[in-house]
Design a protein around this motif. Structure first.
Motif, mmCIF file in Angstrom:
data_model
loop_
_atom_site.group_PDB
_atom_site.id
_atom_site.type_symbol
_atom_site.label_atom_id
_atom_site.label_comp_id
_atom_site.label_asym_id
_atom_site.label_seq_id
_atom_site.Cartn_x
_atom_site.Cartn_y
_atom_site.Cartn_z
ATOM 1 N N THR A 126 0.838 -1.199 0.000
ATOM 2 C CA THR A 126 0.000 0.000 0.000
ATOM 3 C C THR A 126 0.874 1.251 0.000
ATOM 4 O OG1 THR A 126 -0.103 0.129 2.409
ATOM 5 C CG2 THR A 126 -1.795 -1.198 1.311
ATOM 6 N N LYS A 127 0.253 2.370 -0.284
ATOM 7 C CA LYS A 127 0.985 3.644 -0.287
ATOM 8 C C LYS A 127 1.529 3.941 1.103
ATOM 9 C CE LYS A 127 0.368 8.525 -1.309
ATOM 10 N NZ LYS A 127 -0.558 9.575 -1.733
ATOM 11 N N TYR A 128 0.734 3.654 2.133
ATOM 12 C CA TYR A 128 1.168 3.905 3.509
ATOM 13 C C TYR A 128 2.404 3.063 3.844
ATOM 14 C CZ TYR A 128 1.306 3.862 8.568
ATOM 15 O OH TYR A 128 1.727 3.955 9.863
ATOM 16 N N PHE B 71 18.039 9.951 19.772
ATOM 17 C CA PHE B 71 16.899 9.376 20.475
ATOM 18 C C PHE B 71 15.591 9.719 19.778
ATOM 19 C CE2 PHE B 71 13.507 9.966 23.618
ATOM 20 C CZ PHE B 71 13.391 8.659 24.077
ATOM 21 N N GLU B 72 15.417 10.983 19.395
ATOM 22 C CA GLU B 72 14.182 11.405 18.732
ATOM 23 C C GLU B 72 14.007 10.725 17.379
ATOM 24 O OE1 GLU B 72 14.293 15.638 18.627
ATOM 25 O OE2 GLU B 72 13.842 15.834 20.763
ATOM 26 N N MET B 73 15.093 10.576 16.636
ATOM 27 C CA MET B 73 15.020 9.877 15.343
ATOM 28 C C MET B 73 14.639 8.413 15.539
ATOM 29 S SD MET B 73 16.107 11.760 12.639
ATOM 30 C CE MET B 73 16.677 13.412 12.498
ATOM 31 N N THR B 74 15.222 7.782 16.544
ATOM 32 C CA THR B 74 14.922 6.386 16.821
ATOM 33 C C THR B 74 13.472 6.219 17.252
ATOM 34 O OG1 THR B 74 17.222 6.090 17.505
ATOM 35 C CG2 THR B 74 15.688 4.356 18.105
ATOM 36 N N GLU B 75 12.970 7.124 18.068
ATOM 37 C CA GLU B 75 11.572 7.073 18.491
ATOM 38 C C GLU B 75 10.623 7.279 17.301
ATOM 39 O OE1 GLU B 75 9.860 6.792 21.640
ATOM 40 O OE2 GLU B 75 11.768 5.799 22.074
ATOM 41 N N ARG B 76 11.017 8.149 16.392
ATOM 42 C CA ARG B 76 10.181 8.438 15.233
ATOM 43 C C ARG B 76 10.084 7.245 14.281
ATOM 44 N NH1 ARG B 76 11.721 13.620 11.958
ATOM 45 N NH2 ARG B 76 12.793 14.055 13.896
ATOM 46 N N MET B 77 11.036 6.310 14.363
ATOM 47 C CA MET B 77 11.014 5.139 13.494
ATOM 48 C C MET B 77 9.845 4.208 13.788
ATOM 49 S SD MET B 77 14.875 3.847 13.029
ATOM 50 C CE MET B 77 16.180 5.018 13.150
ATOM 51 N N LEU B 78 9.264 4.292 14.993
ATOM 52 C CA LEU B 78 8.160 3.402 15.339
ATOM 53 C C LEU B 78 6.954 3.618 14.432
ATOM 54 C CD1 LEU B 78 8.346 3.527 19.219
ATOM 55 C CD2 LEU B 78 9.050 1.668 17.714
ATOM 56 N N GLN B 79 6.512 4.827 14.316
ATOM 57 C CA GLN B 79 5.409 5.180 13.415
ATOM 58 C C GLN B 79 5.762 6.485 12.721
ATOM 59 O OE1 GLN B 79 1.690 5.263 15.588
ATOM 60 N NE2 GLN B 79 1.318 3.127 15.078
ATOM 61 N N PRO B 80 6.615 6.428 11.699
ATOM 62 C CA PRO B 80 7.085 7.667 11.071
ATOM 63 C C PRO B 80 5.993 8.443 10.344
ATOM 64 C CG PRO B 80 7.861 5.766 9.846
ATOM 65 C CD PRO B 80 7.201 5.253 11.081
ATOM 66 N N CYS B 81 4.924 7.777 9.961
ATOM 67 C CA CYS B 81 3.857 8.445 9.212
ATOM 68 C C CYS B 81 2.537 8.440 9.979
ATOM 69 C CB CYS B 81 3.665 7.788 7.860
ATOM 70 S SG CYS B 81 5.139 7.805 6.855
ATOM 71 N N GLY B 82 2.605 8.279 11.279
ATOM 72 C CA GLY B 82 1.394 8.240 12.075
ATOM 73 C C GLY B 82 0.790 6.842 12.087
ATOM 74 N N PRO B 83 -0.367 6.712 12.733
ATOM 75 C CA PRO B 83 -0.997 5.395 12.786
ATOM 76 C C PRO B 83 -1.465 4.954 11.408
ATOM 77 C CG PRO B 83 -2.423 7.054 13.758
ATOM 78 C CD PRO B 83 -1.123 7.718 13.445
ATOM 79 N N PRO B 84 -1.495 3.646 11.175
ATOM 80 C CA PRO B 84 -1.923 3.159 9.854
ATOM 81 C C PRO B 84 -3.397 3.469 9.590
ATOM 82 C CG PRO B 84 -1.570 1.331 11.359
ATOM 83 C CD PRO B 84 -1.131 2.563 12.055
ATOM 84 N N PRO B 85 -3.747 3.676 8.324
ATOM 85 C CA PRO B 85 -5.150 3.967 8.006
ATOM 86 C C PRO B 85 -6.022 2.735 8.256
ATOM 87 C CG PRO B 85 -3.878 3.689 6.001
ATOM 88 C CD PRO B 85 -2.900 3.648 7.139
ATOM 89 N N LYS B 86 -7.282 2.990 8.510
ATOM 90 C CA LYS B 86 -8.215 1.883 8.730
ATOM 91 C C LYS B 86 -8.437 1.127 7.437
ATOM 92 C CE LYS B 86 -10.467 4.386 12.344
ATOM 93 N NZ LYS B 86 -10.764 3.952 13.595
#
Length: 90
Positions: free
Chosen positions: A32-34, A71-86
């Motif tokens: 998907t695009k996401y 640290f901030e970059m590593t934390e951002r890797m978890l969901q770099p584009c926000g939560p996944p779309p439904k």
């Protein structure tokens, strides 16, 4: 007479499978695009964290410590584009 088109198709598919196995972020037909953009953001963040000169450049530009930026970059890797779309229930 040898049919080269089937051999060419087999070679192309084999090369594509090898590419996907070697580089996980190259995607596939069902991506998907996401998912694709999430892979791109994670690759970028990983590259920044993995190259100390890029990391120190960004830390300097943000006015933060290198450890804080890492640290901030590593934390951002978890969901770099926000939560996944439904997903649609079709």
């Amino acid at each position: 007479m040898v049919n080269f088109s089937s051999e060419l198709r087999y070679t192309a598919n084999t090369q594509l499978e090898h590419l996907h196995a070697r580089y996980t972020g190259t995607g596939h037909a069902d991506l998907t695009k996401y998912d694709w953009i999430t892979h791109q953001h994670r690759d970028t963040l990983t590259s920044i964290v993995g190259h100390p000169s890029l990391l120190s450049y960004l830390a300097l530009a943000d006015g933060e410590a290198i450890g804080r930026t890492k640290f901030e970059m590593t934390e951002r890797m978890l969901q770099p584009c926000g939560p996944p779309p439904k997903k649609d229930e079709d």
